[in-house]
Write a protein that holds these residues in place. Sequence first.
Motif: not given
Length: 433
Positions: A120-139
């Motif tokens: 998901x290109x749209x981060x669900x959280x963004x803070x002072x150092x980085x931002x967080x994205x939802x993703x899924x692994x092959x399993x």
Amino acid sequence: MTTEKKVPEGRLNRLVRLAGLGARAGAAHLLSRRVEAADAAATTAAQVAEVLGTMRGLAAKVGQMASYVDGFVPEPQREAYESALRSLRAAAPASSPAAVRAIVEEDLGAPLGALFAAWDDAPFASASIGQVHRAALADGREVAVKVQHPGIDRALASDLENAGVIQAVVGAVAPRELDSKRVLEEVRARFLEELDYALEAERQRYFAGVHRGDPAIHIPEVIASRSARRVLTTELARGATLEEAATRDERTRRAYAEALWRFVFKGNLVGGMFNADPHPGNYLFHPDGRVTFLDFGCVEPLDGARLEHGRGMHLAALRKDEAAFARHAARILGTRGGRFEELSLAYTRRCFEPLFSAPFHVTRAYVRGLVEGVMAIKEQILVKDSGFVQLPPGMVFLNRLQFGFYSVLARLDVEADYAAVEGAFLREAGLLG
């Protein structure tokens, strides 16, 4: 909701952003404690949130602290600042999708499509150092991928070279008069470590080991094969915010408070590590009383005399031994008599009231009183023959316990028997007979 912004990187550019808007829109103003009228405070708070959010780095951290630490901002304008700065905890301005993808692919050494089955290109959280994205692994596992903001390493380096910015941050966690070279280096070291996600992954696994088997504490699993210096992938965790948790029934809020206390002080006293970033965005709350703990980037190791006398203070508090508590406190603070020692020991004793007077209700008024206590100590720093001593190495970030962590407990607004909680895990670890 996030807004895409580029991080100003250069030292001059960042200094201008703080100083150029004047005292009404920078960290120095935020920490000045000047009282404003309600309408002026609301306008100023919005300006501060925008500037500090765009700058990220240390400036954003100051704003995050002001959004929840009781007593940080003067009471008449607290509501305006908390409301405006709350966005810095959950949704600071985001970096561009292309730039984020480039960092992921560079650090993990493969195309993003080969690394994740979904992204998901749209981060669900963004803070002072980085931002967080939802993703899924092959399993099929859902994961959270934390990626550093492009250029944040250079921006943070610029902040750490700006005396004004670093002094503002030191002033947020300790008296500004303590800005000796050693204290500044300590602050620099802790914040620079936050740029190393490989170190954070190691510490996250360590904390998971310390709390393994505790049904109320959940620490997301690190996915090592999808983590590197600027990318940290963990299992995806969901839960309620602190504001939502504060509306739950008394029994559930008490379970939250006890889990928080156990996480912090078992980590300190048994694990020898203090997670020094206790802001509300790092906790997710579940209906059954469990708490998920996030973000292990700012961690202060506790060892040697600090750990010995820290344990001594807690054991003395549990036994209600005032004399032993004072001895251990004086040793850990390195005081040498005089008015400064008197005030410092009294302040430290007040910080341990939740143990001495358990069961105890941590309130926002109690936390504000602790902040005011620091102000009283600061007045003695430049008084001749007060006995003032610099903080010993490693003590700067421990102030975030009574400011940040206690402010989180105060939002839960519940009485809990913290002495019983602490006694249980100390006995289990063989530290309490």
